[in-house]
Design a protein around this motif. Structure first.
Motif, PDB file in Angstrom:
ATOM      1  N   THR A 157      12.435  16.048  14.815  1.00 45.28           N
ATOM      2  CA  THR A 157      13.627  15.223  14.688  1.00 45.28           C
ATOM      3  C   THR A 157      13.305  13.778  15.037  1.00 45.28           C
ATOM      4  OG1 THR A 157      15.025  17.108  15.309  1.00 45.28           O
ATOM      5  CG2 THR A 157      16.017  14.913  15.439  1.00 45.28           C
ATOM      6  N   LEU A 158      13.721  12.870  14.179  1.00 45.67           N
ATOM      7  CA  LEU A 158      13.469  11.443  14.383  1.00 45.67           C
ATOM      8  C   LEU A 158      14.556  10.826  15.254  1.00 45.67           C
ATOM      9  CD1 LEU A 158      12.468  10.406  10.735  1.00 45.67           C
ATOM     10  CD2 LEU A 158      10.998  11.222  12.589  1.00 45.67           C
ATOM     11  N   GLU A 159      14.272   9.645  15.758  1.00 45.80           N
ATOM     12  CA  GLU A 159      15.252   8.914  16.559  1.00 45.80           C
ATOM     13  C   GLU A 159      16.127   8.013  15.702  1.00 45.80           C
ATOM     14  OE1 GLU A 159      13.059   6.742  19.435  1.00 45.80           O
ATOM     15  OE2 GLU A 159      12.390   8.519  20.541  1.00 45.80           O
ATOM     16  N   ASP A 160      15.578   7.589  14.539  1.00 48.62           N
ATOM     17  CA  ASP A 160      16.281   6.629  13.698  1.00 48.62           C
ATOM     18  C   ASP A 160      15.834   6.819  12.248  1.00 48.62           C
ATOM     19  OD1 ASP A 160      16.342   3.706  12.367  1.00 48.62           O
ATOM     20  OD2 ASP A 160      17.900   3.851  13.897  1.00 48.62           O
ATOM     21  N   GLU A 161      16.754   6.620  11.316  1.00 47.77           N
ATOM     22  CA  GLU A 161      16.413   6.810   9.907  1.00 47.77           C
ATOM     23  C   GLU A 161      15.333   5.841   9.438  1.00 47.77           C
ATOM     24  OE1 GLU A 161      18.559   7.263   5.504  1.00 47.77           O
ATOM     25  OE2 GLU A 161      19.665   6.338   7.172  1.00 47.77           O
ATOM     26  N   ALA A 162      15.228   4.673  10.067  1.00 49.26           N
ATOM     27  CA  ALA A 162      14.217   3.697   9.682  1.00 49.26           C
ATOM     28  C   ALA A 162      12.808   4.254   9.823  1.00 49.26           C
ATOM     29  CB  ALA A 162      14.364   2.429  10.511  1.00 49.26           C
ATOM     30  N   GLN A 163      12.626   5.265  10.685  1.00 49.44           N
ATOM     31  CA  GLN A 163      11.314   5.881  10.862  1.00 49.44           C
ATOM     32  C   GLN A 163      10.887   6.702   9.654  1.00 49.44           C
ATOM     33  OE1 GLN A 163      12.435   7.911  14.597  1.00 49.44           O
ATOM     34  NE2 GLN A 163      10.758   6.800  15.576  1.00 49.44           N
ATOM     35  N   MET A 164      11.832   7.023   8.775  1.00 50.42           N
ATOM     36  CA  MET A 164      11.525   7.894   7.653  1.00 50.42           C
ATOM     37  C   MET A 164      10.488   7.284   6.709  1.00 50.42           C
ATOM     38  SD  MET A 164      12.286  10.982   6.759  1.00 50.42           S
ATOM     39  CE  MET A 164      13.904  11.457   7.365  1.00 50.42           C
ATOM     40  N   ASP A 165      10.449   5.979   6.594  1.00 53.58           N
ATOM     41  CA  ASP A 165       9.456   5.343   5.727  1.00 53.58           C
ATOM     42  C   ASP A 165       8.047   5.562   6.268  1.00 53.58           C
ATOM     43  OD1 ASP A 165      11.347   4.208   3.867  1.00 53.58           O
ATOM     44  OD2 ASP A 165      11.860   2.766   5.435  1.00 53.58           O
ATOM     45  N   ALA A 166       7.895   5.462   7.588  1.00 52.39           N
ATOM     46  CA  ALA A 166       6.587   5.722   8.195  1.00 52.39           C
ATOM     47  C   ALA A 166       6.213   7.188   8.054  1.00 52.39           C
ATOM     48  CB  ALA A 166       6.599   5.316   9.661  1.00 52.39           C
ATOM     49  N   VAL A 167       7.202   8.080   8.204  1.00 57.34           N
ATOM     50  CA  VAL A 167       6.953   9.511   8.015  1.00 57.34           C
ATOM     51  C   VAL A 167       6.465   9.772   6.592  1.00 57.34           C
ATOM     52  CG1 VAL A 167       8.061  11.774   7.845  1.00 57.34           C
ATOM     53  CG2 VAL A 167       8.567  10.276   9.782  1.00 57.34           C
ATOM     54  N   THR A 168       7.097   9.110   5.642  1.00 58.93           N
ATOM     55  CA  THR A 168       6.687   9.251   4.243  1.00 58.93           C
ATOM     56  C   THR A 168       5.235   8.828   4.066  1.00 58.93           C
ATOM     57  OG1 THR A 168       8.949   8.839   3.484  1.00 58.93           O
ATOM     58  CG2 THR A 168       7.182   8.554   1.868  1.00 58.93           C
ATOM     59  N   GLY A 169       4.864   7.723   4.694  1.00 61.86           N
ATOM     60  CA  GLY A 169       3.500   7.227   4.568  1.00 61.86           C
ATOM     61  C   GLY A 169       2.467   8.110   5.237  1.00 61.86           C
ATOM     62  N   VAL A 170       2.870   8.820   6.303  1.00 63.88           N
ATOM     63  CA  VAL A 170       1.925   9.658   7.043  1.00 63.88           C
ATOM     64  C   VAL A 170       1.902  11.093   6.518  1.00 63.88           C
ATOM     65  CG1 VAL A 170       1.340  10.620   9.305  1.00 63.88           C
ATOM     66  CG2 VAL A 170       2.069   8.245   9.127  1.00 63.88           C
ATOM     67  N   SER A 171       3.012  11.810   6.662  1.00 64.46           N
ATOM     68  CA  SER A 171       3.006  13.233   6.307  1.00 64.46           C
ATOM     69  C   SER A 171       3.504  13.522   4.889  1.00 64.46           C
ATOM     70  CB  SER A 171       3.839  14.027   7.311  1.00 64.46           C
ATOM     71  OG  SER A 171       5.200  13.628   7.275  1.00 64.46           O
ATOM     72  N   GLY A 172       4.448  12.704   4.401  1.00 58.50           N
ATOM     73  CA  GLY A 172       4.944  12.942   3.049  1.00 58.50           C
ATOM     74  C   GLY A 172       3.875  12.726   1.999  1.00 58.50           C
ATOM     75  N   SER A 173       3.203  11.588   2.082  1.00 57.42           N
ATOM     76  CA  SER A 173       2.124  11.266   1.143  1.00 57.42           C
ATOM     77  C   SER A 173       0.770  11.740   1.641  1.00 57.42           C
ATOM     78  CB  SER A 173       2.067   9.747   0.921  1.00 57.42           C
ATOM     79  OG  SER A 173       3.278   9.264   0.386  1.00 57.42           O
ATOM     80  N   GLY A 174       0.685  12.063   2.941  1.00 56.80           N
ATOM     81  CA  GLY A 174      -0.584  12.393   3.578  1.00 56.80           C
ATOM     82  C   GLY A 174      -1.415  13.481   2.922  1.00 56.80           C
TER      83      GLY A 174
END
Length: 270
Positions: free
Chosen positions: A158-175
């Motif tokens: 669970t994230l703390e803020d929706e703004a973190q979702m872009d970083a998540v995308t760059g790490v695990s989504g596209s990873g």
């Protein structure tokens, strides 16, 4: 899977491609009654037709969850017909990449409970990881339901803020794509040193998979695992001297890679 609310009120799955199918298979394997699930998909697979779920039939009036797994460009066509479920108790759980929570609130109503999720492709083999974040109208029960559904295909954080979702995308989504390319590069390097192509690929694939499993199953810090296989002035150290170079090695390249993917995610969400 034990959630009486889902079993009683039903679950709607919009879109049943690779990700939707992986999740549905996980739910059914965990005991979710197929008759509790209604799937909307314009081109259902033979597997989907044989699951026993309600396929392209009338939707329940107030399902516990609508899980949105359609492609982002199909969102404007898929959601307007469900506006009657907005601003109520139905949770909208989205795995559509790049679609912000505000988009759902605009289409379904500002008081609609929405949880945005970013899974990744290893979910297809039950080894994914999904990051989630909800809006102000999501409750602890909503988060528990989302965790129950998404944990069928891997870990959930669970994230703390929706703004973190872009970083998540760059790490695990596209990873996963980065790792697949690493396998390609490692195999090609083996070929350049004289290995047959099939052998080089087998070695590269098993090495990456085994190292990942070791890191995951032991929970040991990856730096420690790296040090454990690195002898001073040995072969591994010689390779790492190249790979860990702060100017030309993997660290700056990976930072640039994740930064580019996260930036593109922000662009797509605007």
């Amino acid at each position: 899977m034990k959630d009486t609310e889902i079993a009683k009120r039903g679950l709607v799955l919009l879109g049943c491609g690779k990700m939707g199918s992986a999740m549905l298979e996980g739910w059914l394997n965990r005991g979710l009654p197929p008759e509790s699930v209604t799937v909307r998909d314009p081109a259902p697979s033979a597997w989907l037709k044989g699951t026993g779920v309600h396929l392209n039939t009338a939707l329940p009036d107030s399902p516990a969850i609508v899980l949105v797994a359609v492609k982002p460009q199909m969102m404007n066509d898929a959601l307007p017909g469900l506006q009657g479920m907005g601003n109520g108790t139905t949770l909208f759980l989205s795995v559509a990449a790049g679609v912000p929570i505000a988009k759902y609130e605009a289409l379904m109503g500002e008081a609609t409970p929405v949880i945005r999720a970013m899974p990744n492709t290893p979910a297809a083999v039950g080894q994914g990881i999904t990051a989630i974040i909800g809006n102000a109208h999501t409750t602890e029960d909503h988060y528990a339901q989302a965790d129950l559904l998404l944990s069928a295909v891997g870990e959930v954080v669970t994230l703390e803020d929706e703004a973190q979702m872009d970083a998540v995308t760059g790490v695990s989504g596209s990873g996963p794509a980065y790792v697949f390319h690493m396998i390609e590069c490692l195999a090609a390097a083996g070929e350049a040193e004289g290995l047959a192509p099939d052998l080089a690929l087998a070695l590269a694939r098993a090495t990456v998979a085994g190292a990942g499993a070791l890191a995951q199953q032991t929970g040991t810090d990856p730096g420690t695992l790296r040090e454990n296989v690195t002898s001073p002035n040995g072969t591994t150290q010689a390779g790492l001297d190249v790979l860990m170079n702060d100017e030309t090695g993997l660290p700056p390249l990976m930072r640039a890679t994740v930064k580019a993917a996260a930036a593109r995610s922000r662009e797509l969400g605007q």
